[in-house]
Design a protein around this motif. Sequence first.
Motif, PDB file in Angstrom:
ATOM      1  N   ARG A 265      50.563  24.003  -4.078  1.00 48.32           N
ATOM      2  CA  ARG A 265      50.716  25.478  -3.551  1.00 48.32           C
ATOM      3  C   ARG A 265      49.382  25.217  -2.987  1.00 48.32           C
ATOM      4  O   ARG A 265      48.611  24.937  -3.273  1.00 48.32           O
ATOM      5  CB  ARG A 265      50.931  26.037  -4.713  1.00 48.32           C
ATOM      6  CG  ARG A 265      52.504  26.333  -4.802  1.00 48.32           C
ATOM      7  CD  ARG A 265      52.804  28.062  -5.541  1.00 48.32           C
ATOM      8  NE  ARG A 265      52.787  29.010  -4.732  1.00 48.32           N
ATOM      9  CZ  ARG A 265      53.359  30.080  -5.164  1.00 48.32           C
ATOM     10  NH1 ARG A 265      53.320  30.147  -6.493  1.00 48.32           N
ATOM     11  NH2 ARG A 265      53.734  30.989  -3.811  1.00 48.32           N
TER      12      ARG A 265
ATOM     13  N   GLU B 205      56.781  18.065  -3.211  1.00 45.63           N
ATOM     14  CA  GLU B 205      57.307  19.599  -1.781  1.00 45.63           C
ATOM     15  C   GLU B 205      55.528  20.360  -2.129  1.00 45.63           C
ATOM     16  O   GLU B 205      54.768  20.121  -3.303  1.00 45.63           O
ATOM     17  CB  GLU B 205      58.078  20.439  -3.312  1.00 45.63           C
ATOM     18  CG  GLU B 205      58.181  21.745  -2.287  1.00 45.63           C
ATOM     19  CD  GLU B 205      59.068  22.628  -3.112  1.00 45.63           C
ATOM     20  OE1 GLU B 205      59.794  23.856  -2.590  1.00 45.63           O
ATOM     21  OE2 GLU B 205      59.949  22.768  -4.458  1.00 45.63           O
TER      22      GLU B 205
ATOM     23  N   ARG C 286      55.054  19.461  -7.632  1.00 46.49           N
ATOM     24  CA  ARG C 286      55.172  21.319  -6.519  1.00 46.49           C
ATOM     25  C   ARG C 286      53.459  21.666  -6.814  1.00 46.49           C
ATOM     26  O   ARG C 286      52.730  21.275  -7.381  1.00 46.49           O
ATOM     27  CB  ARG C 286      55.936  22.537  -6.719  1.00 46.49           C
ATOM     28  CG  ARG C 286      55.674  23.192  -5.936  1.00 46.49           C
ATOM     29  CD  ARG C 286      56.534  24.861  -5.981  1.00 46.49           C
ATOM     30  NE  ARG C 286      56.358  24.863  -7.593  1.00 46.49           N
ATOM     31  CZ  ARG C 286      56.981  26.421  -8.465  1.00 46.49           C
ATOM     32  NH1 ARG C 286      58.194  26.433  -7.840  1.00 46.49           N
ATOM     33  NH2 ARG C 286      56.289  26.243  -9.840  1.00 46.49           N
TER      34      ARG C 286
ATOM     35  N   GLN D 111      54.820  17.234 -14.637  1.00 42.48           N
ATOM     36  CA  GLN D 111      54.779  15.788 -13.440  1.00 42.48           C
ATOM     37  C   GLN D 111      54.232  15.095 -14.385  1.00 42.48           C
ATOM     38  O   GLN D 111      54.818  13.708 -13.264  1.00 42.48           O
ATOM     39  CB  GLN D 111      53.264  16.496 -12.470  1.00 42.48           C
ATOM     40  CG  GLN D 111      53.777  17.884 -11.038  1.00 42.48           C
ATOM     41  CD  GLN D 111      52.625  18.230 -10.428  1.00 42.48           C
ATOM     42  OE1 GLN D 111      52.024  17.298  -9.408  1.00 42.48           O
ATOM     43  NE2 GLN D 111      52.986  19.590 -10.536  1.00 42.48           N
TER      44      GLN D 111
ATOM     45  N   SER E 180      57.489  13.399  -8.486  1.00 41.52           N
ATOM     46  CA  SER E 180      57.768  14.457  -8.183  1.00 41.52           C
ATOM     47  C   SER E 180      56.999  16.131  -8.446  1.00 41.52           C
ATOM     48  O   SER E 180      55.702  15.070  -9.267  1.00 41.52           O
ATOM     49  CB  SER E 180      59.368  15.365  -8.649  1.00 41.52           C
ATOM     50  OG  SER E 180      59.508  15.133  -9.786  1.00 41.52           O
TER      51      SER E 180
ATOM     52  N   MET F 241      53.582  23.732  -0.374  1.00 32.82           N
ATOM     53  CA  MET F 241      54.423  25.523   0.299  1.00 32.82           C
ATOM     54  C   MET F 241      53.292  25.750   0.514  1.00 32.82           C
ATOM     55  O   MET F 241      51.924  25.767  -0.357  1.00 32.82           O
ATOM     56  CB  MET F 241      54.432  26.235  -1.493  1.00 32.82           C
ATOM     57  CG  MET F 241      54.159  27.236  -1.324  1.00 32.82           C
ATOM     58  SD  MET F 241      54.870  28.489  -2.583  1.00 32.82           S
ATOM     59  CE  MET F 241      56.729  28.354  -2.209  1.00 32.82           C
TER      60      MET F 241
ATOM     61  N   ASP G 127      53.796  23.287 -15.328  1.00 34.27           N
ATOM     62  CA  ASP G 127      54.063  21.806 -14.465  1.00 34.27           C
ATOM     63  C   ASP G 127      53.617  20.782 -14.410  1.00 34.27           C
ATOM     64  O   ASP G 127      54.301  19.699 -13.838  1.00 34.27           O
ATOM     65  CB  ASP G 127      53.919  23.132 -12.836  1.00 34.27           C
ATOM     66  CG  ASP G 127      54.263  21.760 -11.638  1.00 34.27           C
ATOM     67  OD1 ASP G 127      55.733  21.994 -12.102  1.00 34.27           O
ATOM     68  OD2 ASP G 127      53.612  22.045 -10.405  1.00 34.27           O
TER      69      ASP G 127
END
Length: 292
Positions: free
Chosen positions: A94, A122, A92, A80, A90, A124, A76
């Motif tokens: 967590r 994003e 993600r 990125q 963009s 989470m 990931d």
Amino acid sequence: MTFGQLEIFATLAETRGFTAAALRLGVSQPAVSHALKTLETELGVALFDRTVSPIELTPVGERLLARAREILGLADAIHQEALEYRGVQSGRLRIGSFGATSSLQLLPRLLERFHKEHPGIEVMVEEAPDDEIIRWIEDRRIDLGFVVLPDDRFRTWPIAQDQFVALVAADSALADQPSVRLEQLCERPFIMPESGSAGIIRRLFTQSRLSPNVRYRTSQILSTLTMVSRNQGVSVVAEMALPKVNGGEGWVSKPLDPVRTRKIGLAMHSQANPSPAAAAFVGVVEKTRAAF
């Protein structure tokens, strides 16, 4: 071995069910079962015990899960960084959050600034008691987590300092005192919060060689406040976990005597290579923490 198989493995470990994993990933249940079986065949080991419900990781599955999450995290991060090079923001992130203190007091302000600077990322947010957040960081289930400092196991960034307060009914004798001693709380039924800093609250009494008369256990701050307001017991909570208004609903908070404080910070696995999203959030923390 593929990234898809590792993602299914990690998702199954979190959901502990093939149907739930399929729903989260947006694939069919047979696809999840086939991917896991293929991965287990290639590795030559069983990753889950399917004879129990919900399914559980086998001992070797627990060991390999940490490696799988590390690989997925690195993949990931690569993705990125490539997007950033192309000028695309963009990815993600967590984050693990414990209790009302981080979820209601700290995170909203941090996320507001973070999304202004990085609108395409994003986020989470996963909530759990503080000891569970520790395990998630250790297992690399999350990129960053809120913890009580100091904690030498992780890379940490301080954010805010808080204090513990006693919760008492507004019409009780303790409400007229400027502060409350732990000994006084032991004389009344005690409501033990089982989320957020429950472990620290227990240690406050243990370190003073005291034992509260625990009659109730609650998982939400609203339940604790309601029971205190009805004079069903007293409690101890972190001040930042409380609503802004002190009293007016049948309860009041009082400083402990002596004062007991805690420091809250953000933590990352000590050996983790932070993704651009995680590094960006840490940057926001460093710029914002003076405001708390």
